[in-house]
Design an enzyme around this catalytic site. Structure first.
Site, PDB file in Angstrom:
ATOM      1  N   LYS A 138       7.454   2.199   2.115  1.00  0.00           N
ATOM      2  CA  LYS A 138       8.516   2.833   3.006  1.00  0.00           C
ATOM      3  C   LYS A 138       8.234   3.534   4.047  1.00  0.00           C
ATOM      4  O   LYS A 138       8.966   3.595   5.068  1.00  0.00           O
ATOM      5  CB  LYS A 138       9.201   3.964   2.021  1.00  0.00           C
TER       6      LYS A 138
ATOM      7  N   VAL B 212      14.371   0.474  -1.580  1.00  0.00           N
ATOM      8  CA  VAL B 212      15.426   1.372  -1.942  1.00  0.00           C
ATOM      9  C   VAL B 212      15.941   1.230  -3.434  1.00  0.00           C
ATOM     10  O   VAL B 212      16.453   0.032  -3.539  1.00  0.00           O
ATOM     11  CB  VAL B 212      16.589   1.602  -1.265  1.00  0.00           C
TER      12      VAL B 212
ATOM     13  N   GLU C 207       4.482  11.262  -7.722  1.00  0.00           N
ATOM     14  CA  GLU C 207       3.562  10.577  -6.565  1.00  0.00           C
ATOM     15  C   GLU C 207       2.117  11.208  -6.521  1.00  0.00           C
ATOM     16  O   GLU C 207       2.300  12.652  -6.669  1.00  0.00           O
ATOM     17  CB  GLU C 207       4.348  10.625  -5.052  1.00  0.00           C
TER      18      GLU C 207
ATOM     19  N   LYS D 116      14.427   6.848   1.996  1.00  0.00           N
ATOM     20  CA  LYS D 116      15.206   5.751   1.642  1.00  0.00           C
ATOM     21  C   LYS D 116      16.480   5.727   2.325  1.00  0.00           C
ATOM     22  O   LYS D 116      17.223   4.834   2.444  1.00  0.00           O
ATOM     23  CB  LYS D 116      15.536   5.979   0.216  1.00  0.00           C
TER      24      LYS D 116
ATOM     25  N   GLY E 223       3.587  10.104 -15.725  1.00  0.00           N
ATOM     26  CA  GLY E 223       3.193   9.360 -14.600  1.00  0.00           C
ATOM     27  C   GLY E 223       4.281   9.074 -13.380  1.00  0.00           C
ATOM     28  O   GLY E 223       3.910   8.195 -12.631  1.00  0.00           O
TER      29      GLY E 223
ATOM     30  N   THR F  90       1.006  -1.256   0.233  1.00  0.00           N
ATOM     31  CA  THR F  90       0.074   0.155   0.179  1.00  0.00           C
ATOM     32  C   THR F  90       0.960   1.157  -0.074  1.00  0.00           C
ATOM     33  O   THR F  90       2.091   1.361   0.284  1.00  0.00           O
ATOM     34  CB  THR F  90      -0.800  -0.038   1.503  1.00  0.00           C
TER      35      THR F  90
HETATM   36  N1  HSE Z   1       8.593   8.609  -6.287  1.00  0.00           N
HETATM   37  C1  HSE Z   1       9.599   7.612  -6.233  1.00  0.00           C
HETATM   38  C2  HSE Z   1      10.550   7.982  -7.320  1.00  0.00           C
HETATM   39  C3  HSE Z   1       9.232   6.356  -6.646  1.00  0.00           C
HETATM   40  O1  HSE Z   1      10.556   9.022  -7.992  1.00  0.00           O
HETATM   41  O2  HSE Z   1      11.944   7.745  -6.940  1.00  0.00           O
HETATM   42  C4  HSE Z   1       9.958   5.010  -6.218  1.00  0.00           C
HETATM   43  O3  HSE Z   1      10.219   4.848  -4.723  1.00  0.00           O
END
Ligand code: HSE
Length: 330
Positions: free
Chosen positions: A119, A146, A203, A218, A200, A90
């Site tokens: 994460k 990560v 986030e 991370k 896309g 999720t």
């Molecule tokens: N939003 C994250 C990125 C996705 O752009 O790296 C992967 O964790």
């Protein structure tokens, strides 16, 4: 191996596809027979102790927007279904890490091993989750958190076994790297952000990428797992890329450098925009991730790869699943 799958978005569906397309091969090569006994998305759950058909789950999701067949979902499912492994996919949330945190802790207390590509729980409570796993004698794996499919954690933990890693720095967020790369080609921040959104990459909550929270999460995971630190999100000094201007990028270019969002561990744990020399192996473009580990005896090594993507992240889950299988057998 009986699996409960939490979340059936891009990663969950990719994993179902991977299980379907690799079924014979996984059994022949690794004697692994993954059986999804329960799955749920935000609208409900589906369950079958003899195993759900992964292909049918993907079709149901496409047709009706949900896998639901009326089975209990969320914690109710985790508390009532017998399974060996819980896979948590999720969305990451850095306020209270829910609902992933409750999924993971409930599963561990019931004696299930856990694989998380979410994460949030690790960023907010890595040390206590590891303790809970030890206390309940279960394994907690998270290699996809990560680098997505790029085995960054595995490289540092296993390939550099015996070494003392003294510092590391990395580009761990693909979205901001894409935006900064495009700004270096002349786009404004807004144009580059719009383009990243259209593709896309960004986030649903853009702040996770732009304000450095994803990279900070991370960094927390790396610092705990690789450096043996006991830290969580508030320990990271974090600045995002919203204030990076075309002027900053031009000034860097004049010095044969590029501005990148760098997560670093060298005494301090920091995320922020930094200038990196064009000829540094760390200086990757587009959505790529890269990380350089500096070790006491073997110098600096850089690992580069795609840091996101449904199938890539699903492959990291498969890696974790095989490791769990091997460790249980061992
Ligand atoms: N939003 C994250 C990125 C996705 O752009 O790296 C992967 O964790």
């Amino acid at each position: 191996m009986r699996i409960i799958l939490c979340g059936f978005g891009i990663v969950g569906q990719s994993l179902a596809r991977l299980f379907e397309s690799r079924a014979d091969d996984l059994y022949a090569k690794y004697a692994l027979k993954p059986r999804i006994v329960g799955v749920f998305d935000s609208r409900g759950g589906a369950a079958d102790q003899s195993g759900l058909d992964p292909g049918k789950l993907v079709s149901a999701k496409k047709k009706s927007g949900s896998v639901s067949d009326g089975a209990p979902s969320g914690v109710d499912m985790i508390q009532n279904i017998e399974a060996d492994v819980l896979i948590e996919t999720t969305a990451s949330n850095y306020n209270d890490a829910e609902p992933g945190m409750t999924h993971i802790t409930t599963a561990m207390k019931r004696g299930m091993h856990v694989i998380s590509v979410n994460k949030g729980p690790l960023a907010l409570a890595f040390p206590s989750l590891m303790e809970l796993a030890t206390y309940n004698r279960v394994l907690l794996k998270f290699s996809g958190t990560v680098g997505g499919g790029t085995p960054i954690l595995d490289y540092a933990k296993n390939s550099l076994r015996g070494e003392r890693i003294t510092s590391f720095s990395g580009i761990l967020n693909g979205t901001t790297n894409y935006i900064l790369s495009n700004m270096a080609s002349g786009l404004s921040f807004e144009e580059a952000l719009d383009d990243a959104k259209q593709k896309g990459y960004v986030e649903a909550d853009e702040s996770l990428d732009l304000d450095g929270l994803d990279a900070a999460a991370k960094l927390v995971i790396l610092a705990n797992w690789i450096m043996g630190m006991k830290v969580t999100m508030p320990d990271i000094e974090c600045t995002g890329i919203r204030r990076v201007t075309a002027k900053d990028i031009d000034a860097a270019a004049k010095k044969r450098c590029a501005v990148k969002l760098v997560a670093s561990c060298d005494g301090r744990l920091q995320v922020g925009p930094r200038e990196i020399a064009d000829d540094d192996p760390l200086c990757v473009n587009g959505t790529l991730n890269a990380i350089s580990f500096t070790s006491e005896h073997s110098g600096t090594q850089t690992i580069i790869g795609k840091g996101a993507g449904g199938m890539e992240t699903a492959s990291s889950i498969l890696r974790d699943l095989l490791e769990i299988r091997q460790e249980i057998a061992g």
